[in-house]
Write an enzyme that holds these catalytic residues in place. Structure first.
Site, mmCIF file in Angstrom:
data_model
loop_
_atom_site.group_PDB
_atom_site.id
_atom_site.type_symbol
_atom_site.label_atom_id
_atom_site.label_comp_id
_atom_site.label_asym_id
_atom_site.label_seq_id
_atom_site.Cartn_x
_atom_site.Cartn_y
_atom_site.Cartn_z
ATOM 1 N N PHE A 1 6.910 9.493 5.386
ATOM 2 C CA PHE A 1 6.588 8.062 5.452
ATOM 3 C C PHE A 1 6.455 7.602 6.900
ATOM 4 O O PHE A 1 6.778 6.461 7.231
ATOM 5 C CB PHE A 1 7.629 7.245 4.671
ATOM 6 C CG PHE A 1 7.928 7.828 3.326
ATOM 7 C CD1 PHE A 1 6.954 7.813 2.332
ATOM 8 C CD2 PHE A 1 9.126 8.450 3.069
ATOM 9 C CE1 PHE A 1 7.195 8.398 1.105
ATOM 10 C CE2 PHE A 1 9.373 9.044 1.839
ATOM 11 C CZ PHE A 1 8.408 9.013 0.863
ATOM 12 N N ILE B 1 2.995 16.382 2.110
ATOM 13 C CA ILE B 1 4.315 15.743 2.130
ATOM 14 C C ILE B 1 4.618 15.086 0.787
ATOM 15 O O ILE B 1 5.523 14.257 0.678
ATOM 16 C CB ILE B 1 4.408 14.698 3.262
ATOM 17 C CG1 ILE B 1 3.300 13.648 3.131
ATOM 18 C CG2 ILE B 1 4.339 15.364 4.609
ATOM 19 C CD1 ILE B 1 3.419 12.484 4.111
ATOM 20 N N ARG C 1 -13.847 6.532 -3.235
ATOM 21 C CA ARG C 1 -13.771 7.364 -4.420
ATOM 22 C C ARG C 1 -12.364 7.915 -4.573
ATOM 23 O O ARG C 1 -11.792 8.433 -3.618
ATOM 24 C CB ARG C 1 -14.758 8.511 -4.285
ATOM 25 C CG ARG C 1 -15.343 8.888 -5.597
ATOM 26 C CD ARG C 1 -16.560 9.739 -5.353
ATOM 27 N NE ARG C 1 -16.407 10.946 -6.122
ATOM 28 C CZ ARG C 1 -16.761 12.135 -5.669
ATOM 29 N NH1 ARG C 1 -17.237 12.263 -4.461
ATOM 30 N NH2 ARG C 1 -16.622 13.165 -6.437
ATOM 31 N N ILE C 2 -11.807 7.785 -5.749
ATOM 32 C CA ILE C 2 -10.474 8.334 -6.022
ATOM 33 C C ILE C 2 -10.661 9.785 -6.441
ATOM 34 O O ILE C 2 -11.276 10.068 -7.474
ATOM 35 C CB ILE C 2 -9.772 7.519 -7.122
ATOM 36 C CG1 ILE C 2 -9.598 6.061 -6.669
ATOM 37 C CG2 ILE C 2 -8.428 8.142 -7.484
ATOM 38 C CD1 ILE C 2 -8.833 5.863 -5.377
ATOM 39 N N GLU D 1 -0.898 4.481 1.983
ATOM 40 C CA GLU D 1 -0.131 3.373 2.536
ATOM 41 C C GLU D 1 -0.426 2.014 1.920
ATOM 42 O O GLU D 1 0.406 1.117 1.960
ATOM 43 C CB GLU D 1 -0.355 3.335 4.061
ATOM 44 C CG GLU D 1 0.391 4.490 4.704
ATOM 45 C CD GLU D 1 -0.048 4.832 6.109
ATOM 46 O OE1 GLU D 1 0.617 4.391 7.044
ATOM 47 O OE2 GLU D 1 -1.060 5.537 6.265
#
Lengths: 698, 189, 332
Positions: free
Chosen positions: A234, A460, A584-585, A661
Site C-alpha cells: 500500500f 503484492i 478496460r478492466i 488506488e
C-alpha cells in the site's frame, strides 16, 4: 493507438491462489537460509538529539550475540536519494524510533532480548512534533509528491470568490494514517563472493537492487533482489525501507546470511505513512451551483530527514469547472517520522476535503449532490487545458445513483430515525491519474509449445501474475494456460514499482510489446523451433517517455449508507457501492477485489483509523493492531464494485487505467457526507469515532 | 525449498541457563515432531523456524491480527501468544495440514473460487479460522451477534452477520472480507 | 523477552509451593496477556508455572444453585456453556464481546481477571509509568488518554481495566476464590480490583503467591434478566470505550433487584452502587434510569480528552436498563 487485442479472458482465477491457500507461497519473512543469523534493530527512545554512547560490550558478552552495529562501526554507505536509508551513518537522532543500532545473534529470541537491553546514551534536544495550521516554520515547497508544482493559480481566485453568490469556506483535518500491510517489512540478506542477494518485502525488486547497489557501491549486476510474494504494501514498500539496508550491513559485517524482520510496533516510525493534513477548501458558485472560484490549500508536515509533501490539493486541478483557481501546499519539517506513500497519496486525503466541500455546496445551493457534480463537469482538464483522453465521471455518478437507489433521496439531514439509529446516505467522486513508467520484458517461445514472459513485476496481491499472463496470451493469440509468467526477481528484465496504480499498465505494455514481436517473429518462421526456443526482448522507454497530449485519469463515484447509534456515537456502514471508469478492466475477478479493498481502506480512514502524535514523546501512540483500528470483518458490509465500459485509445495497448488506488479515493467523503445526512452534524475531522460524534447527538 | 536454520547449539542458550530450554514433542499435521526450543519460542516461531512450516504467518506477534491462527487440539488459537513449551503433547494443524494430498480442503477451494484473498499473507490464518468456525457453529457455540434468547441447543445458522463477527479475529488489510464471507458461506453449504 | 524457566505442575499445592520458592515467578494459563507483556518487556518473570495441567477447568453448578467456574476454564467454553447462557446471559455476552474467537479459546477466567491495562504508556517500556515502574510518573494524565479513566483515578494513574468479563462478574455478585500459602479465601469480584491511589502497580488485592482457583456466582435472583453492552471504535475485536453490565428484576412496574457495573471507565470494573440505590424500588421508567446513571456518574472527573465517556456510559446504562425492563416486567 488503438487496441488490437481480442477480448480478455474474463475472470481468470488468480494464478497464485493455490499457493496462497495452502501456505506454500514464500514471502521475504519466510526465507531463512542455512547458517542464518537474526538481526533486531534498536529504535531511538528520544525525539531529537544525538547518540553519545552505545554500550555494546555488555550485550556482546551474551552467549549467542554476534555483533552490535552502531554508527561507529557500521559499514559506510554510498549515495542514496532517500536519506531515510542512510542508517547508522552518524550520531543524529531525527525522531523517536529512528534506528540507532542493530543487534545480530544466533536466534531471534537472543537478538530481540539483546536489543531490548542494549543501553544507549543520548544528548537530548528540544523537539517540535505538532502540526499546526499557523506553525511559524511552514513554507511553500517547490514540488509536492509526484513532481507536482506546489502551487498553481488560474484566473484570479480572491475577487471571483468574493463576487460569488454562494460561498463555502471549510477546513478539514485528518490525523496521520498508517499503511500496516499484514506482512511486516522484512529482509534476508546474504553476501557471497562479493555479491549481495536479498529477499525483500518490496513493491519493486529492480528499484531495491539499484538502491542497494548505490549504497554498497556495487555494480547492479552483483546485487540480486527477490520479492516473489509480498504481503501487501500500500505504498509502504514502494521504495527500499530500512530492513534491506540493515540486513545487508549486518550480513557484510558478520559474513553470514542475516534475517531482519521489523516488529509491528516499529513500523509506525520507520516505513512511512500518510502525513496529517489541514485542508482549507473555498468554493464560490452561482445559485445554481456552478463553480466560479475554487481554492484548495493544504498544510502538512514532513520530517527533518527528507521532504515529502502529500499532494492533497492536486486533484482539485482536474476535477471540476473552476475558472478561477488556487491550489497550494505548505509544509513544515518537524521532529517526526518521515511520511511517504500510502494508497493514493494526495488523492485520498485531498478528495476527502474537496468532496466534503462539494457536499456542503450542494446543501448551500439546494441541489442534489449528484446533480451538483454533473453541473460542474469541465470540457477539458481545468488546470492544463488538455482534453481528457476519457472522462467517465458522469457515467459513474449516474450508474451509481441508479444501482444505489439514489433517486428520490430526501436531502434533509438528520430526519431518518429507526429506534436509536439515525441513518443517511452520501456520495462522493473519485479520481486517480493514469501513470506509466518505462519497463522491459522478454517473451520466450519454447519447442514444447509453452510461452514464458519474464518481467520484474511484483504481485503484492493485485493479481499481476494472472493479468500479465492474460495480456501475453492475447498478444500471442495462444491459450492462457500455455503462458508462464516469471516475476518478482531483479534477475528478470527491469520493471518499475507496483505503485501509483501503474504496474499493470507499465509491465503489461512491455509484456504486450515483447509478445507482439514474438508473434511476428514466429509467424515468419517455419518448421520446429530450435531447442533453446525463441526469445524476444522489449523496452517501452520510448513509448512511455512521450508526454501525452491528453489529460488521463480514472474516475469513479462512491455511494455510502450509514447508521449512527445515538446511544453510543458509533457509526456503522450498512452499504457501500463504487462505480468506476478505469479504461478496460482486464480481469473482473481480481479488479473487483482491488476496488473493494480500496473502499475498505477508505472505510477505515473515515471511521476507525487514527494515529495520534504524542507531543511529549514524539511518536505515534497507536503502534499496534489493537489500537490502530484497521477495519475488521464485522465493520465491512456487502460492498459492491461495478464499472462502466470505457474504450480509451490514448493509454496503452491494453486500454487499461490503474485500479489499485481509486477505491480509497472519495470513500471517506462519501461516508462522512452520509454521516452528515444521517445526523445533521458536519464534522470536519477524521476519523468519525464515537468520542467525536457523541457530543453532537441527541 | 531452503533448509531451516538450526545453527543455535543448545550450549549457547542465553546465559548458559539450561533450564531456559525445553525439549518437547508436538503432533503437527499428524506427525510427531520432537524439538528443543528456547522456552521463549512461541508455537508460531517453532512451526516457522524449527519445523519450516512457514504457512502460518506472523503479522503482529501480539494476538492482534490472526495471521498466525492454527488449530490446537482442534481449536483455533493465535500461535504467536502460545509458548511452544506449553503445547507439549498437543496436536497442531496448520494450513499445510488441511489439504488431502492435492485435494484442497473445501474452505481452501472456496477461497480460491471466490477470490477471497489478495496478498495472501493473512490467508492461512483466515482459512484455519474459517475451518474452526464451521465446527463451532455446528456445535452451537454462540457469538456476540447470536440472539441471546436463542436456545443453547443445535447448530447456529451462519448468516453473513454471524460469519463477519466470527471472522473478526482475522485482519485483512487488502480488504478481502466480502469475498471471505462469500467463501465461508459457500463452504458451509 | 528475558529467559525464564518453565514448570508444569499437576497439583495445585505444588504450583503454590513453586511460586513461593522463586521470587518473581508467575503463573501461566492462556498466556494471551502475560506472553504479550513479556514480549513488550513489561513482564520478565524468571519462572513460569504453567497451571494448565491443574484440575481447575471445570464449570459446574454449586449446591446453592449458583455456578462455579474454574480458573482455567477458557473464555469461549464459559461463554458457550448452557448454564451461563441461560442463567447469566450478561456474562456470556461480555465474554463474547471481548477479543476474538482465537483469543477466547486460549484466555482463561483467572487470566482475564488479571489482565493488565492497555494504557499505551504502560505497554511501552521506554516511557515512564507508575504502574509499571513505580515513581516514574504518569504521562497519560497530560498525554494521550482518550481511552483512559474518568472515575476513581488518581494523580498517579489514570489507567482503565480492559476486561469485559469482569464487568459482568461484578454485576453478578461473583466471588473470586484464591488459594495461597496461607490457605484459601474469597473476595467479591467488585472488590478484587483496586483503585490506583498511590499504588497503581497493584491492580488487585491478590497477595504474592496466591493463585486464583475459580470464580463462584450466586444463583441469579428469580425472574432476573441480564445483559452486557459495549461501545467501541470498530464493530468487533476492540476494547471497550465504555460498557455496561446490568441485572434487573421488575415487578408491577417497579424495579426489584438492580445490579449495574461499568467497564472502560476506571481502574476496576465499576460497580455502580449509587445508581443501584436509585433504581431499587423505583418505577421502571426512563426517568429513573437517567437519574440512576447520573447519580453514579456525578463522581466522574474526566480528563482533557475523555469527557465523552460520561454521556456514553450514561446512554449505555439507560439503554440497557430500558431494554431489560421491557423484557422482564413480570406483569407483562
Amino acid at each position: 493507438m488503438t487496441s488490437q487485442l481480442v477480448r480478455p479472458t474474463t475472470g481468470a482465477v488468480r494464478r497464485d491462489a493455490r499457493q496462497k491457500v495452502t501456505g506454500e507461497a514464500r514471502y521475504a519473512v519466510d526465507r531463512t537460509p542455512p547458517g542464518c543469523l537474526h538481526a533486531c534493530p534498536v529504535p531511538a527512545t528520544v525525539a531529537r538529539g544525538r547518540v553519545t554512547a552505545v554500550h555494546a560490550e555488555a550485550v556482546l558478552q551474551r552467549p549467542g550475540v554476534r555483533a552490535v552495529l552502531t554508527h561507529e562501526n557500521a559499514p559506510r554507505l554510498g549515495e542514496a536519494d532517500d536519506p531515510t536509508l542512510l542508517l547508522l551513518q552518524d550520531d543524529r537522532v531525527p525522531h523517536r524510533g529512528w534506528y540507532v543500532a542493530v543487534v545480530v545473534a544466533d536466534t531471534p529470541e537472543i537478538a530481540r532480548e539483546a536489543a531490548e537491553v542494549l543501553d544507549v546514551d543520548y544528548a537530548v534536544e528540544d523537539h517540535d512534533v505538532l502540526l499546526r495550521a499557523d506553525h511559524p516554520d511552514l513554507y511553500t515547497p517547490e514540488e509536492a509528491n509526484g513532481g507536482h508544482p506546489a502551487v498553481r493559480e488560474r484566473g484570479d481566485f480572491a475577487p471571483a470568490f468574493a463576487a460569488s453568490p454562494v460561498r463555502v469556506d471549510a477546513t478539514y483535518s485528518m490525523s496521520a494514517l498508517h499503511n500496516h500491510p499484514m506482512e511486516p517489512h522484512a529482509s534476508t540478506a546474504r553476501w557471497e563472493d562479493g555479491g549481495l542477494t536479498v529477499y525483500d518485502s518490496s513493491q519493486g525488486a529492480s528499484t531495491v537492487r539499484d538502491v542497494l547497489a548505490g549504497l554498497f557501491e556495487l555494480p547492479p549486476e552483483r546485487v540480486t533482489v527477490v520479492s516473489a510474494f509480498v504481503g501487501g504494501g500500500f505504498g509502504s514498500k514502494g521504495t527500499p525501507r530500512p530492513p534491506c539496508v540493515l540486513a545487508s550491513m549486518a550480513s557484510r559485517h558478520t559474513g553470514r546470511p542475516v534475517r531482519l524482520v521489523l516488529p509491528r510496533r516499529e513500523l509506525a516510525a520507520v516505513v512511512g505513512h500518510r502525513a496529517p493534513t489541514v485542508q482549507r477548501v473555498r468554493i464560490g458558485a452561482s445559485e445554481e451551483g456552478v463553480i466560479s472560484a475554487l481554492s484548495h490549500e493544504v498544510v502538512t508536515q514532513t520530517s527533518t530527514v527528507k521532504e515529502f509533501v502529500e499532494q492533497a490539493a492536486v486533484p482539485a486541478r482536474a476535477m471540476y469547472t473552476s475558472p478561477h483557481s488556487f491550489t497550494g501546499h505548505r509544509v513544515v519539517a518537524l521532529d517526526v517520522p518521515s511520511p511517504s506513500w500510502m494508497r493514493a497519496p494526495g488523492e485520498a486525503s485531498g478528495m476527502y476535503a474537496l468532496e466534503s466541500a462539494m457536499d456542503e455546496l450542494a446543501g448551500a445551493v439546494g441541489v442534489d449532490p449528484v446533480e451538483l457534480r454533473l453541473r460542474n463537469e469541465p470540457d477539458a482538464e481545468p488546470d492544463s487545458g488538455k482534453p481528457f483522453s476519457s472522462r467517465g465521471l458522469a457515467d459513474c455518478l449516474r450508474e451509481g445513483a441508479r444501482r444505489f437507489g439514489w433517486e428520490g433521496r430526501d436531502p434533509r439531514p438528520g430526519v431518518r430515525r429507526d429506534g436509536d439509529l439515525l441513518w443517511g446516505t452520501g456520495v462522493a467522486s473519485a479520481t486517480y491519474p493514469v501513470l506509466l513508467s518505462p519497463c522491459k520484458a522478454s517473451a520466450h517461445a519454447g519447442p514444447d509449445g509453452l510461452y514464458t514472459v519474464r518481467v520484474d513485476a511484483t504481485d503484492i496481491g493485485t493479481g499481476a501474475r494472472t493479468v500479465l499472463a492474460q495480456i501475453a496470451a492475447e498478444a500471442l493469440g495462444v491459450p492462457l494456460d500455455s503462458v508462464r509468467v516469471e516475476l518478482g526477481s531483479s534477475v528478470l528484465p527491469d520493471a518499475p514499482v507496483a505503485g501509483g496504480s501503474s504496474g499493470t499498465g507499465s509491465w503489461g505494455w512491455a509484456a504486450h510489446k515483447a509478445c507482439t514481436a514474438l508473434r511476428e517473429e514466429l509467424a515468419g518462421r517455419s518448421g520446429p523451433l530450435p531447442s533453446e526456443g525463441v526469445t524476444v526482448e522489449a523496452d517501452t522507454e520510448e513509448e512511455t517517455g512521450q508526454e501525452s497530449p491528453y489529460a488521463r485519469h480514472a474516475f469513479g463515484a462512491h455511494f455510502a449508507e450509514v447508521r449512527v447509534d445515538t446511544v453510543t456515537g458509533e457509526v456503522r456502514v450498512s452499504r457501500l457501492l463504487g462505480v468506476y471508469a478505469a479504461g478496460r478492466i482486464l480481469n473482473p475477478r481480481t479488479a473487483r477485489s482491488q476496488f473493494i479493498g480500496g473502499m475498505t481502506m477508505g472505510l477505515g480512514m473515515a471511521l476507525t483509523e487514527h494515529s495520534t502524535m504524542d507531543p511529549a514523546f514524539g511518536d505515534y501512540t497507536e503502534r499496534d493492531l489493537a489500537s490502530y483500528h484497521v477495519p475488521a470483518c464485522a465493520d465491512v458490509p456487502a460492498i459492491e464494485a461495478h464499472w462502466v465500459e470505457e474504450h480509451d485509445p490514448h493509454l496503452n495497448p491494453m486500454g487499461s487505467k490503474g485500479i489499485g488506488e481509486i477505491g480509497i479515493v472519495g470513500t471517506a467523503a462519501a461516508i462522512a457526507n452520509a454521516v452528515h445526512h444521517a445526523t445533521g452534524v458536519r464534522l470536519r475531522d477524521l476519523p468519525l469515532t464515537p468520542d467525536r460524534l457523541l457530543p453532537h447527538l441527541r | 525449498m531452503e533448509p531451516v536454520d538450526r545453527t543455535a547449539p543448545a550450549g549457547e542458550t542465553p546465559e548458559g541457563a539450561p533450564e531456559a530450554v525445553s525439549t518437547l514433542t508436538l503432533r503437527v499435521n499428524g506427525t510427531a515432531r520432537t524439538l528443543t526450543v528456547d522456552n521463549r519460542t512461541t508455537l508460531l516461531d517453532a512451526l516457522r523456524d524449527h519445523l519450516d512450516l512457514t504457512g502460518s504467518k506472523k503479522g503482529c506477534d501480539h494476538g492482534q491480527c490472526g495471521a498466525c491462527t492454527v488449530l490446537l487440539d482442534g481449536r483455533r488459537v493465535n500461535s504467536c501468544l502460545l509458548l511452544a513449551v506449553v503445547c507439549a503433547g498437543a496436536s497442531v494443524t496448520t494450513v499445510e495440514g488441511l489439504s488431502d494430498g492435492d485435494r484442497l480442503h473445501p474452505v481452501q477451494e472456496a477461497f480460491v473460487a471466490r477470490d477471497a484473498l489478495q496478498c495472501g499473507y493473512c490467508t492461512p490464518g483466515q482459512i484455519c479460522s474459517a475451518v474452526a468456525l464451521l465446527h463451532e457453529a455446528a456445535d452451537g457455540q454462540p457469538s456476540y451477534v447470536t440472539p441471546p434468547e436463542r436456545s443453547p441447543d443445535g447448530p447456529v445458522s451462519l448468516t453473513p452477520e454471524e460469519i463477519r463477527e466470527r471472522m473478526s479475529g482475522n485482519i485483512c488489510r487488502c480488504g478481502a472480507y466480502p469475498n471471505i464471507v462469500d467463501a465461508i458461506e459457500e463452504a458451509a453449504r | 523477552m528475558k529467559p525464564f524457566a518453565y514448570v508444569r505442575p499437576e497439583r495445585t499445592e505444588e504450583a503454590i509451593d513453586r511460586f513461593a520458592a522463586q521470587p518473581g515467578a508467575r503463573f501461566l494459563a492462556g498466556g494471551t496477556n502475560l506472553v504479550d507483556l513479556m514480549k513488550l518487556g513489561v513482564a520478565g518473570p524468571p519462572l513460569l508455572i504453567d497451571i494448565n495441567g491443574l484440575p481447575l477447568d471445570a464449570v459446574e453448578e454449586t449446591a446453592a444453585g449458583g455456578l462455579h467456574i474454574g480458573a482455567t476454564a477458557r473464555n469461549s467454553d464459559v461463554a458457550a456453556h448452557p448454564l451461563v447462557r441461560v442463567r447469566y446471559p450478561a456474562l456470556s455476552q461480555a465474554l463474547l464481546a471481548g477479543a476474538s474467537p482465537q483469543l477466547r479459546n486460549a484466555a482463561t477466567t483467572g487470566g482475564n481477571l488479571l489482565q493488565r491495562t492497555r494504557c499505551p504508556y504502560f505497554q511501552d517500556a521506554s516511557k515512564p509509568c507508575n504502574k509499571r515502574a513505580p515513581g516514574s510518573g504518569c504521562p497519560a494524565r497530560e498525554g494521550v488518554h482518550r481511552d483512559l479513566a474518568v472515575l476513581g483515578h488518581s494523580a498517579h494513574c489514570v489507567a482503565t481495566h480492559p476486561s469485559d468479563m469482569a464487568v459482568a462478574l461484578a454485576a453478578l455478585d461473583a466471588e473470586v476464590r484464591l488459594r495461597g500459602p496461607a490457605g484459601e479465601r474469597t473476595v467479591p469480584v467488585a472488590e478484587f480490583h483496586r483503585l490506583p491511589g498511590d499504588r497503581p502497580d497493584r491492580d488487585t488485592v491478590i497477595e504474592d503467591g496466591e493463585l486464583i482457583t475459580g470464580v463462584t456466582l450466586p444463583a441469579p435472583p428469580s425472574g432476573a434478566r441480564g445483559a452486557y453492552r459495549k461501545a467501541r471504535d470498530r464493530a468487533s475485536y476492540a476494547f471497550a470505550l465504555a460498557s455496561v453490565a446490568a441485572v434487573l428484576t421488575v415487578e408491577d412496574g417497579r424495579i426489584g433487584h438492580a445490579a449495574l457495573a461499568f467497564g472502560g471507565l476506571a481502574h476496576k470494573p465499576w460497580r455502580a452502587h449509587a445508581a443501584e440505590e436509585v433504581l431499587r424500588g423505583a418505577p421502571a421508567t426512563a426517568e429513573t434510569y437517567r437519574r440512576a446513571a447520573d447519580a453514579e456518574l456525578a463522581a466522574a472527573e474526566p480528563l482533557r480528552d475523555n469527557g465523552f465517556k460520561v454521556p456514553l456510559a450514561r446512554n449505555l446504562a439507560v439503554s440497557v436498563l430500558h431494554d431489560l425492563a421491557s423484557r422482564t416486567d413480570t406483569t407483562g
